[in-house]
Scaffold this motif. Structure first.
Motif, PDB file in Angstrom:
ATOM      1  N   GLY A  87       0.733  -1.368   0.205  1.00 51.51           N
ATOM      2  CA  GLY A  87       0.032   0.010   0.026  1.00 51.51           C
ATOM      3  C   GLY A  87       0.647   1.310   0.075  1.00 51.51           C
ATOM      4  O   GLY A  87       0.274   2.449   0.148  1.00 51.51           O
ATOM      5  N   ALA A  88       2.140   1.224  -0.122  1.00 48.58           N
ATOM      6  CA  ALA A  88       3.066   2.286  -0.323  1.00 48.58           C
ATOM      7  C   ALA A  88       2.598   3.176  -1.334  1.00 48.58           C
ATOM      8  O   ALA A  88       2.448   2.900  -2.653  1.00 48.58           O
ATOM      9  CB  ALA A  88       4.424   2.031  -0.310  1.00 48.58           C
ATOM     10  N   ARG A  89       2.742   4.666  -1.026  1.00 47.97           N
ATOM     11  CA  ARG A  89       2.438   5.565  -2.145  1.00 47.97           C
ATOM     12  C   ARG A  89       3.263   6.732  -2.001  1.00 47.97           C
ATOM     13  O   ARG A  89       3.198   7.824  -1.717  1.00 47.97           O
ATOM     14  CB  ARG A  89       0.939   6.011  -1.849  1.00 47.97           C
ATOM     15  CG  ARG A  89       0.585   6.332  -0.267  1.00 47.97           C
ATOM     16  CD  ARG A  89      -0.622   6.520  -0.043  1.00 47.97           C
ATOM     17  NE  ARG A  89      -0.924   7.064   1.326  1.00 47.97           N
ATOM     18  CZ  ARG A  89      -0.829   8.396   1.660  1.00 47.97           C
ATOM     19  NH1 ARG A  89      -0.784   9.386   0.713  1.00 47.97           N
ATOM     20  NH2 ARG A  89      -0.792   8.858   3.085  1.00 47.97           N
ATOM     21  N   PRO A  90       4.561   6.599  -2.256  1.00 49.70           N
ATOM     22  CA  PRO A  90       5.788   7.384  -2.005  1.00 49.70           C
ATOM     23  C   PRO A  90       5.637   8.646  -2.916  1.00 49.70           C
ATOM     24  O   PRO A  90       6.002   9.972  -2.394  1.00 49.70           O
ATOM     25  CB  PRO A  90       6.954   6.890  -2.537  1.00 49.70           C
ATOM     26  CG  PRO A  90       6.553   5.595  -3.635  1.00 49.70           C
ATOM     27  CD  PRO A  90       5.260   5.197  -2.695  1.00 49.70           C
ATOM     28  N   LEU A  91       5.242   8.545  -4.134  1.00 45.95           N
ATOM     29  CA  LEU A  91       4.883   9.965  -4.835  1.00 45.95           C
ATOM     30  C   LEU A  91       3.730  10.967  -4.301  1.00 45.95           C
ATOM     31  O   LEU A  91       4.015  12.146  -4.114  1.00 45.95           O
ATOM     32  CB  LEU A  91       4.604   9.532  -6.303  1.00 45.95           C
ATOM     33  CG  LEU A  91       5.785   8.914  -7.176  1.00 45.95           C
ATOM     34  CD1 LEU A  91       5.320   8.720  -8.532  1.00 45.95           C
ATOM     35  CD2 LEU A  91       6.687   9.654  -7.059  1.00 45.95           C
ATOM     36  N   GLU A  92       2.820  10.196  -3.610  1.00 45.35           N
ATOM     37  CA  GLU A  92       1.510  11.074  -3.113  1.00 45.35           C
ATOM     38  C   GLU A  92       2.193  11.709  -1.650  1.00 45.35           C
ATOM     39  O   GLU A  92       1.822  12.779  -1.281  1.00 45.35           O
ATOM     40  CB  GLU A  92       0.413  10.078  -2.581  1.00 45.35           C
ATOM     41  CG  GLU A  92      -0.174   9.803  -3.948  1.00 45.35           C
ATOM     42  CD  GLU A  92      -1.493   8.854  -3.587  1.00 45.35           C
ATOM     43  OE1 GLU A  92      -2.220   9.104  -2.551  1.00 45.35           O
ATOM     44  OE2 GLU A  92      -1.697   7.934  -4.170  1.00 45.35           O
TER      45      GLU A  92
END
Length: 603
Positions: A136-141
């Motif tokens: 569930g990682a969302r680094p850009l967000e």
């Protein structure tokens, strides 16, 4: 103005459990400070027993590594808001900060707090998005969230163009490219060297600002600080500019600099170096060591004031003195005043009673860590229910308020909003994070928030998380909601029996099992009703020579709820205390005698 290109000073700041200490582990491993055959433990910087047990950083720690000829001083800071004083004071020692943000959770309350402090001191910002390998990682967000937070905090334009690396501290890699995971921590080292400003210093007489205090059994009290101006050596004549304005000549017996996890003896240091000095018995945080020919004290960073206070008092229960070694008011007083020498966010005041002391801190956890530490040092004492510290301004009563962020399963949103609504919380934001989880952001007074955590865990079946951080003072919101449950109170002194507990368990939830020593007025359970109930948990079954069907059946007891120190502090009411000893934590009424309690309640 001179510049040192062979040195960088950086602090790692983040919300709790975002991976600061694990990242430092990897930086130490990949810098080559450990031998090939050396056994390395996880979270090596969390050296205290309480830190290892709880998995959190409580005190700031210094370390240093060498990378391509450049020495990098790294400071690992606490992530919990209650230990914010540790973060604020060490920021004076560094030129840049690594802001660590979880790739799934994003910006949390403490992220805002530590970032605000770094911006106020004009520190260079580097962003590390950690745990990119998490489901569930969302680094850009998350990078966009950091940018939005900086704009909200009105950061300078040059800070909005911050460098970013994406990392997995657990797996030991960091990179500017999300796809490349083969270079280890090299890109992060290079970013620190290229982006963190080099230490700058003026030629002139010595100035060292003390930002931390340590103690060693061999050399005594140790002051840790940064050389702000000039150079520093053991042989030069020095003076200490104390916080009360006094200037006294001093002699330094030992000086150290950090090398990996050790302190290495050093004879000389230059501007920008972080050093440890021994030989000054009364050195304190915020004081300045100068050359005797030019005593020029430096101003120390402002530390936010405490928001919560508790009363620490001599234990006067029937079991007083049985388990503790240090039990007198003098013992407790000396220990508390010793604590505030190193804990800059804590305050201690003497009261009208010689046996009672008012201790103020950043939050319940800040104070409970002190209580647990003293307990392990063989102190025995009692503490009252925590109370918020109120202020008055322009004739209005003000109280501390907190920013509360809650993550709960979607099915629990209704009950959480209902409970917080009765506590006069203001909903600021609500968003769905996917996978059936909703994030709720509230603004709530610290007073109304006290005692909610246990209720919250029950309402969410242990599946929710809540984090909060101090967010200023606002006008008083009126009376607070009292604990809806009463207490089950011991009727007589003795030892609990299965027979007595079996009769009492129908009255409410029990906190003790059979074979426990108790005394009259001790709280041993929670009643579902609002009134307190006295129970006789020491009674024994009468022995007769007659037998009847079913009379000898075994008694089935419900397992007791074992309360931790934090849960006890959260549970007690204004007329109750927590008795803390090295072996036990007990809750009790301030007035132990039932008749005296009833008499007082009528007036």
């Amino acid at each position: 103005m001179r510049i040192r290109k062979d040195l960088r000073n950086v602090a790692i700041i983040a919300h709790v459990d975002h991976g600061k200490t694990t990242l430092v582990d990897q930086l130490l491993r990949q810098s080559g400070i450990f031998r090939s055959n050396e056994e390395i433990v996880e979270r090596v910087m969390d050296s205290g027993d309480l830190e290892k047990e709880r998995g959190i950083t409580i005190l700031s720690k210094n370390t240093a590594v060498i990378y391509e000829g450049v020495k990098i001083n790294i400071i690992d800071t606490p992530g919990h808001a209650d230990f914010g004083g540790e973060v604020e004071r060490i920021l004076t020692m560094v030129d840049g900060v690594l802001l660590l943000v979880d790739a799934f959770e994003g910006c949390m309350p403490q992220t805002r707090f530590v970032l605000k402090k770094a911006l106020a001191l004009d520190k260079k910002l580097l962003v590390v998005v950690n745990k990119i390998d998490r489901d569930g990682a969302r680094p850009l967000e998350v990078v966009d969230e950091v940018l939005s937070l900086l704009m909200e905090l009105e950061a300078k334009d040059d800070l909005l163009d911050f460098p970013v690396v994406y990392a997995s501290a657990r797996k030991g890699y960091a990179n500017t490219d999300l796809e490349n995971t083969n270079q280890g921590m090299k890109p992060l080292f290079e970013m620190i060297i290229n982006k963190v400003p080099c230490p700058e210093g003026q030629d002139g007489q010595t100035q060292v600002l003390i930002s931390s205090i340590d103690y060693d059994d061999y050399v005594g009290r140790i002051g840790i600080g940064r050389v702000i101006r000039g150079s520093f050596s053991l042989v030069q004549p020095l003076c200490l500019c104390k916080s009360n304005g006094e200037i006294k000549n001093v002699k330094i017996t030992k000086m150290y600099q950090f090398e990996g996890l050790k302190r290495a003896v050093s004879e000389k240091a230059n501007f920008g170096d972080i050093i440890c000095v021994a030989g000054i018995d009364d050195i304190n945080i915020g004081e300045t060591i100068c050359d005797q020919s030019n005593p020029d004290p430096l101003p120390f960073v402002d530390i936010d004031e405490p928001t919560v206070s508790m009363l620490f008092m001599v234990n006067n229960s029937p079991f007083a003195g049985r388990e503790g070694k240090f039990v007198t008011s003098r013992n407790i007083r000396d220990r508390l005043f010793k604590e505030i020498e190193t804990n800059v966010a804590m305050r201690v005041e003497e009261t009208d009673s010689a046996d009672t002391f008012k201790v103020s801190g950043r939050g319940e956890l800040h104070l409970s860590i002190l209580i647990e530490t003293m307990r392990r040092q063989n102190f025995e004492f009692s503490v009252s229910r925590p109370k918020v510290i109120l202020k008055e301004k322009n004739g209005k009563k003000l109280e501390p308020v907190e920013l509360l962020v809650i993550e709960v399963p979607d099915v629990c949103v209704g009950v959480v909003m209902e409970k917080l609504g009765t506590r006069k919380a203001e909903l600021l934001n609500m968003k769905t994070k996917g996978t059936g989880v909703t994030e709720l952001e509230f603004r709530i007074s610290s007073r109304q928030l006290m005692g909610y955590r246990t209720e919250f865990l029950t309402d969410t079946n242990g599946n929710g998380t809540m984090n909060h951080v101090f967010d200023g003072y606002e006008e008083h919101t009126g009376t607070t909601k009292n604990r809806p449950q009463g207490s089950l109170i011991v009727h007589e002194t003795g030892e609990t029996t299965g027979y007595g507990l079996y009769a009492a368990q129908d009255r409410g939830r029990l906190f003790v099992g059979p074979g426990v020593s108790v005394y009259e007025g001790m709280v041993i359970g929670a009643s579902p009703k609002s009134d307190d109930i006295s129970v006789n948990v020491c009674k024994k079954k009468h022995i007769t020579n007659m037998r009847a069907s079913g009379s000898d059946d075994s008694l089935k007891l419900t397992p007791p709820t074992i309360m931790s120190l934090e849960q006890c502090i959260e549970f007690i009411k204004d007329d109750e205390l927590v008795e803390v000893t090295p072996k036990n934590i007990r809750m009790r009424k301030i007035i132990l005698d039932k008749n005296l309690r009833n008499k007082k309640s009528k007036y």
